[in-house]
Design an enzyme around this catalytic site. Structure first.
Site, PDB file in Angstrom:
ATOM      1  N   ASP A 108       0.833  -1.205   0.000  1.00 25.05           N
ATOM      2  CA  ASP A 108       0.000   0.000   0.000  1.00 25.05           C
ATOM      3  C   ASP A 108       0.877   1.269   0.000  1.00 25.05           C
ATOM      4  O   ASP A 108       2.109   1.179  -0.088  1.00 25.05           O
ATOM      5  CB  ASP A 108      -0.923  -0.078   1.229  1.00 25.05           C
ATOM      6  CG  ASP A 108      -2.123   0.828   1.137  1.00 25.05           C
ATOM      7  OD1 ASP A 108      -2.367   1.412   0.071  1.00 25.05           O
ATOM      8  OD2 ASP A 108      -2.844   0.951   2.156  1.00 25.05           O
ATOM      9  N   HIS A 109       0.245   2.431   0.160  1.00 26.06           N
ATOM     10  CA  HIS A 109       0.881   3.751   0.117  1.00 26.06           C
ATOM     11  C   HIS A 109       2.368   3.787   0.480  1.00 26.06           C
ATOM     12  O   HIS A 109       2.748   3.423   1.580  1.00 26.06           O
ATOM     13  CB  HIS A 109       0.159   4.709   1.068  1.00 26.06           C
ATOM     14  CG  HIS A 109      -1.235   5.033   0.651  1.00 26.06           C
ATOM     15  ND1 HIS A 109      -2.313   4.251   0.980  1.00 26.06           N
ATOM     16  CD2 HIS A 109      -1.719   6.048  -0.099  1.00 26.06           C
ATOM     17  CE1 HIS A 109      -3.403   4.773   0.462  1.00 26.06           C
ATOM     18  NE2 HIS A 109      -3.088   5.858  -0.206  1.00 26.06           N
ATOM     19  N   GLU A 181      -4.361   8.602   7.218  1.00 29.75           N
ATOM     20  CA  GLU A 181      -4.150   7.166   7.157  1.00 29.75           C
ATOM     21  C   GLU A 181      -2.680   6.881   7.313  1.00 29.75           C
ATOM     22  O   GLU A 181      -1.855   7.508   6.670  1.00 29.75           O
ATOM     23  CB  GLU A 181      -4.635   6.611   5.818  1.00 29.75           C
ATOM     24  CG  GLU A 181      -4.575   5.087   5.778  1.00 29.75           C
ATOM     25  CD  GLU A 181      -4.950   4.552   4.413  1.00 29.75           C
ATOM     26  OE1 GLU A 181      -6.023   3.956   4.305  1.00 29.75           O
ATOM     27  OE2 GLU A 181      -4.179   4.739   3.474  1.00 29.75           O
ATOM     28  N   HIS A 225      -9.680   9.338   3.495  1.00 29.25           N
ATOM     29  CA  HIS A 225      -9.194   8.165   4.227  1.00 29.25           C
ATOM     30  C   HIS A 225      -9.781   8.152   5.637  1.00 29.25           C
ATOM     31  O   HIS A 225      -9.843   9.180   6.288  1.00 29.25           O
ATOM     32  CB  HIS A 225      -7.669   8.196   4.338  1.00 29.25           C
ATOM     33  CG  HIS A 225      -6.972   7.787   3.077  1.00 29.25           C
ATOM     34  ND1 HIS A 225      -5.853   8.430   2.620  1.00 29.25           N
ATOM     35  CD2 HIS A 225      -7.225   6.813   2.189  1.00 29.25           C
ATOM     36  CE1 HIS A 225      -5.444   7.863   1.498  1.00 29.25           C
ATOM     37  NE2 HIS A 225      -6.262   6.877   1.220  1.00 29.25           N
ATOM     38  N   HIS A 264      -9.514   4.744  -3.306  1.00 28.22           N
ATOM     39  CA  HIS A 264      -8.965   4.884  -1.950  1.00 28.22           C
ATOM     40  C   HIS A 264      -9.964   5.648  -1.093  1.00 28.22           C
ATOM     41  O   HIS A 264     -10.723   6.455  -1.609  1.00 28.22           O
ATOM     42  CB  HIS A 264      -7.657   5.697  -1.969  1.00 28.22           C
ATOM     43  CG  HIS A 264      -6.494   4.962  -2.523  1.00 28.22           C
ATOM     44  ND1 HIS A 264      -5.201   5.374  -2.327  1.00 28.22           N
ATOM     45  CD2 HIS A 264      -6.403   3.835  -3.262  1.00 28.22           C
ATOM     46  CE1 HIS A 264      -4.368   4.543  -2.925  1.00 28.22           C
ATOM     47  NE2 HIS A 264      -5.070   3.603  -3.508  1.00 28.22           N
ATOM     48  N   ASN A 286      -9.672  -0.115  -1.762  1.00 30.30           N
ATOM     49  CA  ASN A 286      -8.991  -0.380  -0.495  1.00 30.30           C
ATOM     50  C   ASN A 286      -9.984  -0.463   0.664  1.00 30.30           C
ATOM     51  O   ASN A 286     -10.901   0.349   0.767  1.00 30.30           O
ATOM     52  CB  ASN A 286      -7.990   0.734  -0.200  1.00 30.30           C
ATOM     53  CG  ASN A 286      -6.791   0.688  -1.129  1.00 30.30           C
ATOM     54  OD1 ASN A 286      -6.671  -0.204  -1.967  1.00 30.30           O
ATOM     55  ND2 ASN A 286      -5.886   1.638  -0.970  1.00 30.30           N
TER      56      ASN A 286
HETATM   57 ZN   LIG Z   1      -4.476   6.974  -1.180  1.00 28.47          ZN
END
Ligand SMILES: [Zn+2]
Length: 358
Positions: A108-109, A181, A225, A264, A286
């Site tokens: 992820d990120h 997040e 998020h 997202h 996500n």
């Molecule tokens: Zn994102």
């Protein structure tokens, strides 16, 4: 024709990832990407997808990967995050085939300051490729949305060139997804930058498609998020349709949905917003915040129901010498967490149309 007619079960990479995303885009569904932090949460995600008969994406965040390696290990120079991601990937690879479903293994990120983590995972992918002819991970995500568009694209292109050699997919982010997040706080970002422009998507498409088609874009359309009070999130998923039409028109492409989009910050969005986004080419969404709560909820319910059996190793309402081992054994209460997580992952699958797809 279902997914298992076009790809094998277990972790898939390269051309098989291409086939699965093309299939999802064509048939109008998306696959949830579940943030996992342990073998327990990985197993729950796999079990859930198996029982609704579809594919799943397992992903590790930077912090989740460090947790996987163990909080007792220093994360200096990203060493715990690299180790944990690799350890988690090997766990997924070891068990995925037994669930009989295709699994996309993803990280992820990764913001600019975390690039050493990305480099470490890519090194593991290249090592795995040298032995097995495929990367360890199916894909990775670079989040340079905080940088200028030019720098974002430039760094992504540099990595994409390296990843294309080992058939590894890249997910990138453009525009700012609000909220907080994994330590990145965008809750004070002004509203205009919460929406990616069609020209941004075209610029990315042009730069990336010269190298490979194994990429996807997390565009901002008002997503946030984390979970916020309902009504605070003004999602405009219809913007994704404008992006698709613009790319198609400018490049004279045949496909109505040339871009694979990723959703997202979808927690708390309505079924209708999700439906629109998926119909316009979102192939991955996500899911993190909601499955975290679900996992906790199972333990909470178990504790509340069995409280009198969980105050000491011996002694409960049935007698002061009665043992409580079958209540405090982690296999019992962690399993309760897994069960409620399984239910929540299945809900995500249903919301995205990711059921009965094998
Ligand atoms: Zn994102």
């Amino acid at each position: 024709m279902g997914l298992l007619d076009i790809v094998p079960s277990g972790v898939i990479t390269g051309d098989d990832v291409r086939k699965v995303y093309s299939y999802a885009s064509k048939h109008g569904f998306a696959i949830p990407a579940i943030n996992c932090t342990s073998s327990s949460t990985i197993n729950a995600a796999l079990e859930a997808a198996r029982d609704v008969k579809s594919a799943i994406i397992i992903q590790f965040s930077n912090g989740g990967a460090a947790y996987y390696a163990g909080k007792g290990i220093s994360n200096k120079d990203q060493q715990a995050s690299i180790l944990g991601a690799v350890a988690g990937a090997h766990h997924v690879r070891a068990v995925a085939k037994s669930y009989g479903i295709p699994v996309i293994l993803h990280s992820d990120h990764c913001a600019k300051n975390l690039l050493p983590w990305f480099d470490g995972m890519l090194a593991a992918d290249e090592e795995y490729f040298a032995k097995h002819g495929e990367p360890l991970f199916s894909s990775h995500m670079l989040d340079l949305s905080e940088e200028s568009k030019e720098e974002n694209i430039e760094i992504c292109v540099r990595y994409l060139e390296r990843m294309a050699k080992i058939n590894c997919h890249l997910e990138m982010e453009i525009g700012i997804t609000g909220g907080e997040e994994d330590g990145v706080d965008n809750s004070d970002v002004d509203n205009a930058s919460l929406y990616t422009q069609p020209q941004d998507i075209l610029d990315i498409y042009n730069a990336f498609s010269k190298i490979t088609d194994l990429f996807s874009i997390a565009a901002a359309f008002g997503n946030v998020h984390g979970v916020y009070a309902p009504g605070n999130v003004k999602l405009h998923p219809e913007l994704l349709g404008k992006h698709q039409a613009y790319v198609k028109e400018e490049l004279k492409l045949e496909s109505d949905k040339p871009v694979w989009f990723v959703f997202h910050g979808g927690s708390g969005s309505t079924e209708e917003d999700i439906r629109v986004a998926v119909s316009l080419g979102v192939v991955k969404m996500n899911v993190d915040t909601d499955t975290q709560w679900a996992y906790w909820e199972g333990i909470k319910q178990f504790y509340e129901a069995k409280k009198a059996y969980l105050q000491g190793q011996v002694g409960n309402p049935e007698g002061e010498n009665k043992p409580n081992k079958k209540f405090y054994d982690p296999r019992v209460w962690v399993r309760e967490a897994e069960k409620t997580m399984v239910t929540r992952v299945q809900q995500a699958c249903k919301d995205l149309g990711n059921v009965e797809r094998l």
